[in-house]
Design a protein around this motif. Structure first.
Motif, PDB file in Angstrom:
ATOM      1  N   ARG A  36       0.828  -1.190  -0.129  1.00  0.00           N
ATOM      2  CA  ARG A  36      -0.066  -0.123  -0.026  1.00  0.00           C
ATOM      3  C   ARG A  36       0.805   1.254  -0.001  1.00  0.00           C
ATOM      4  O   ARG A  36       0.384   2.208  -0.574  1.00  0.00           O
ATOM      5  N   ALA A  37       1.701   1.408   0.973  1.00  0.00           N
ATOM      6  CA  ALA A  37       2.773   2.418   0.746  1.00  0.00           C
ATOM      7  C   ALA A  37       3.501   2.652  -0.556  1.00  0.00           C
ATOM      8  O   ALA A  37       3.803   3.683  -1.029  1.00  0.00           O
ATOM      9  N   LYS A  38       3.882   1.562  -1.171  1.00  0.00           N
ATOM     10  CA  LYS A  38       4.378   1.504  -2.630  1.00  0.00           C
ATOM     11  C   LYS A  38       3.504   2.064  -3.443  1.00  0.00           C
ATOM     12  O   LYS A  38       3.809   2.971  -4.557  1.00  0.00           O
ATOM     13  N   LYS A  39       2.334   1.675  -3.544  1.00  0.00           N
ATOM     14  CA  LYS A  39       1.351   2.313  -4.410  1.00  0.00           C
ATOM     15  C   LYS A  39       1.026   3.820  -4.131  1.00  0.00           C
ATOM     16  O   LYS A  39       0.848   4.643  -5.034  1.00  0.00           O
ATOM     17  N   PHE A  40       1.147   4.139  -2.843  1.00  0.00           N
ATOM     18  CA  PHE A  40       1.004   5.489  -2.530  1.00  0.00           C
ATOM     19  C   PHE A  40       2.068   6.512  -2.895  1.00  0.00           C
ATOM     20  O   PHE A  40       1.852   7.439  -3.530  1.00  0.00           O
ATOM     21  N   ILE A  41       3.471   5.963  -2.838  1.00  0.00           N
ATOM     22  CA  ILE A  41       4.471   6.440  -3.529  1.00  0.00           C
ATOM     23  C   ILE A  41       4.269   6.885  -4.891  1.00  0.00           C
ATOM     24  O   ILE A  41       4.666   7.911  -5.676  1.00  0.00           O
ATOM     25  N   MET A  42       3.964   5.824  -5.583  1.00  0.00           N
ATOM     26  CA  MET A  42       3.812   5.729  -7.060  1.00  0.00           C
ATOM     27  C   MET A  42       2.637   6.862  -7.265  1.00  0.00           C
ATOM     28  O   MET A  42       2.819   7.777  -8.275  1.00  0.00           O
ATOM     29  N   ASP A  43       1.443   6.663  -6.925  1.00  0.00           N
ATOM     30  CA  ASP A  43       0.310   7.394  -6.989  1.00  0.00           C
ATOM     31  C   ASP A  43       0.673   9.043  -6.854  1.00  0.00           C
ATOM     32  O   ASP A  43       0.090   9.991  -7.681  1.00  0.00           O
ATOM     33  N   ALA A  44       0.986   9.161  -5.763  1.00  0.00           N
ATOM     34  CA  ALA A  44       1.123  10.469  -4.922  1.00  0.00           C
ATOM     35  C   ALA A  44       2.404  11.253  -5.680  1.00  0.00           C
ATOM     36  O   ALA A  44       2.655  12.444  -5.608  1.00  0.00           O
ATOM     37  N   GLY A  45       3.526  10.388  -5.872  1.00  0.00           N
ATOM     38  CA  GLY A  45       4.589  11.201  -6.142  1.00  0.00           C
ATOM     39  C   GLY A  45       5.083  10.874  -7.546  1.00  0.00           C
ATOM     40  O   GLY A  45       4.953  11.781  -8.625  1.00  0.00           O
ATOM     41  N   LYS A  46       5.444   9.706  -8.010  1.00  0.00           N
ATOM     42  CA  LYS A  46       6.076   9.534  -9.090  1.00  0.00           C
ATOM     43  C   LYS A  46       4.984   9.838 -10.502  1.00  0.00           C
ATOM     44  O   LYS A  46       5.363  10.484 -11.316  1.00  0.00           O
ATOM     45  N   ALA A  97      -5.685  18.968 -20.208  1.00  0.00           N
ATOM     46  CA  ALA A  97      -5.396  19.236 -21.671  1.00  0.00           C
ATOM     47  C   ALA A  97      -4.379  18.349 -22.494  1.00  0.00           C
ATOM     48  O   ALA A  97      -4.649  18.071 -23.549  1.00  0.00           O
ATOM     49  N   LEU A  98      -3.609  17.557 -21.606  1.00  0.00           N
ATOM     50  CA  LEU A  98      -2.639  16.811 -22.096  1.00  0.00           C
ATOM     51  C   LEU A  98      -3.310  15.446 -22.508  1.00  0.00           C
ATOM     52  O   LEU A  98      -2.478  14.835 -23.711  1.00  0.00           O
ATOM     53  N   ASN A  99      -4.270  15.096 -22.098  1.00  0.00           N
ATOM     54  CA  ASN A  99      -4.937  13.816 -22.602  1.00  0.00           C
ATOM     55  C   ASN A  99      -3.863  12.582 -22.392  1.00  0.00           C
ATOM     56  O   ASN A  99      -3.797  11.754 -23.224  1.00  0.00           O
ATOM     57  N   MET A 100      -3.310  12.520 -21.301  1.00  0.00           N
ATOM     58  CA  MET A 100      -2.420  11.529 -20.849  1.00  0.00           C
ATOM     59  C   MET A 100      -3.291  10.033 -20.769  1.00  0.00           C
ATOM     60  O   MET A 100      -4.112  10.067 -20.246  1.00  0.00           O
ATOM     61  N   THR A 101      -2.420   9.227 -21.242  1.00  0.00           N
ATOM     62  CA  THR A 101      -3.111   7.628 -21.005  1.00  0.00           C
ATOM     63  C   THR A 101      -3.141   7.226 -19.436  1.00  0.00           C
ATOM     64  O   THR A 101      -4.333   6.824 -19.274  1.00  0.00           O
ATOM     65  N   ASN A 102      -2.119   7.701 -18.803  1.00  0.00           N
ATOM     66  CA  ASN A 102      -2.397   7.321 -17.310  1.00  0.00           C
ATOM     67  C   ASN A 102      -2.079   8.624 -16.565  1.00  0.00           C
ATOM     68  O   ASN A 102      -0.903   8.878 -15.785  1.00  0.00           O
ATOM     69  N   PRO A 103      -2.939   9.688 -16.504  1.00  0.00           N
ATOM     70  CA  PRO A 103      -2.795  10.859 -15.795  1.00  0.00           C
ATOM     71  C   PRO A 103      -2.778  10.968 -14.256  1.00  0.00           C
ATOM     72  O   PRO A 103      -3.089   9.915 -13.572  1.00  0.00           O
ATOM     73  N   PRO A 104      -1.878  11.753 -13.710  1.00  0.00           N
ATOM     74  CA  PRO A 104      -2.091  11.634 -12.181  1.00  0.00           C
ATOM     75  C   PRO A 104      -3.457  11.981 -11.492  1.00  0.00           C
ATOM     76  O   PRO A 104      -4.284  12.800 -12.102  1.00  0.00           O
ATOM     77  N   ILE A 147      12.363   8.985  -1.115  1.00  0.00           N
ATOM     78  CA  ILE A 147      13.247  10.100  -1.716  1.00  0.00           C
ATOM     79  C   ILE A 147      14.446  10.519  -1.114  1.00  0.00           C
ATOM     80  O   ILE A 147      15.332  10.418  -1.832  1.00  0.00           O
ATOM     81  N   ASP A 148      14.376  10.658   0.143  1.00  0.00           N
ATOM     82  CA  ASP A 148      15.703  11.164   0.844  1.00  0.00           C
ATOM     83  C   ASP A 148      16.156  10.151   1.435  1.00  0.00           C
ATOM     84  O   ASP A 148      17.470  10.322   1.940  1.00  0.00           O
ATOM     85  N   GLY A 149      15.756   8.835   1.547  1.00  0.00           N
ATOM     86  CA  GLY A 149      16.527   7.593   2.187  1.00  0.00           C
ATOM     87  C   GLY A 149      16.372   7.675   3.782  1.00  0.00           C
ATOM     88  O   GLY A 149      16.632   6.657   4.382  1.00  0.00           O
ATOM     89  N   THR A 150      15.509   8.751   4.183  1.00  0.00           N
ATOM     90  CA  THR A 150      15.369   8.756   5.684  1.00  0.00           C
ATOM     91  C   THR A 150      13.915   9.719   5.846  1.00  0.00           C
ATOM     92  O   THR A 150      13.874  10.566   4.971  1.00  0.00           O
ATOM     93  N   ALA A 151      13.344   9.310   6.857  1.00  0.00           N
ATOM     94  CA  ALA A 151      12.164  10.065   7.199  1.00  0.00           C
ATOM     95  C   ALA A 151      12.447  11.181   8.261  1.00  0.00           C
ATOM     96  O   ALA A 151      11.702  10.894   9.461  1.00  0.00           O
TER      97      ALA A 151
END
Length: 212
Positions: free
Chosen positions: A43-53, A93-100, A157-161
């Motif tokens: 769940r954390a990895k999905k969050f990092i992908m969805d909210a960040g990447k 407006a970009l019409n991305m296939t997988n938009p954020p 991102i930073d290696g530590t929280a």
């Protein structure tokens, strides 16, 4: 008549049998706890992908195609310093296939993602940021369970929280301008960083360049 007494043998568990049962119970509990850890990690990895990447990719994709970031309508390199700019319209407006996606839900947890900048009162030192909050207004502190998500983001991102160093910061300061309709969140001054233990209301990610 001769009486015959019958003796009943009452058997309990032997130590070996009891040990085997305890080992089996331990294995089952370990599997359950490991499963919970795996679920939390996924769940954390999905969050990092969805909210960040995805948001970072979306911002840079817009830059590559349009020569500016979404929400930088005057093309000065700063997102949202005018306070009325619209990252949502630009990304759509970009019409991305997988938009954020702006509103992210993971079971009972919900997060909101914005683009913007800090130090908008002094555009020369303003920096582009991605802002993640638990409420659309960015005015409510993260719960202990929600902190697990944002701290995982910081670590990725930073290696530590820490919340106070690196590209990812925690802040207890509500953005100066927040627009859910525009996916916009800006600060008039430098973001004041706090530790994750200090009831932060937002995660601020300096995805463009190092924080001041």
């Amino acid at each position: 008549m001769k009486k015959v007494s019958v003796l009943r043998e009452e058997k309990g568990f032997t130590l070996i049998e009891l040990a085997i049962v305890l080992v089996i119970i331990g294995i089952i509990l370990g599997a359950v706890l490991k499963g919970q850890d795996l679920i939390a990690g996924a769940r954390a990895k999905k969050f990092i992908m969805d909210a960040g990447k995805k948001w970072e990719i979306g911002a840079w994709t817009h830059f590559d195609r349009m020569g500016r970031f979404p929400g930088d309508s005057d093309s000065d390199g700063i997102i949202g310093e005018l306070g009325t700019e619209d990252p949502e319209a630009d990304l759509t407006a970009l019409n991305m296939t997988n938009p954020p996606v702006y509103q992210l839900t993971y079971g009972s947890f919900t997060f909101f993602v914005h683009l913007g900048s800090d130090s908008t009162g002094a555009a020369a030192t303003a920096q582009n940021i991605l802002v993640i909050c638990k409420a659309a207004t960015c005015a409510t502190a993260f719960s202990a369970d929600e902190l697990a998500f944002v701290q995982s983001f910081d670590t990725s991102i930073d290696g530590t929280a820490s919340g106070t160093a690196g590209l990812v910061r925690a802040t207890a300061t509500v953005p100066t301008v927040v627009s859910a309709a525009n996916y916009l969140a800006t600060y008039a001054a430098d973001v004041v960083s706090v530790a994750w233990t200090a009831s932060p209301v937002a995660l601020v990610y300096y995805f463009d360049r190092q924080a001041n």
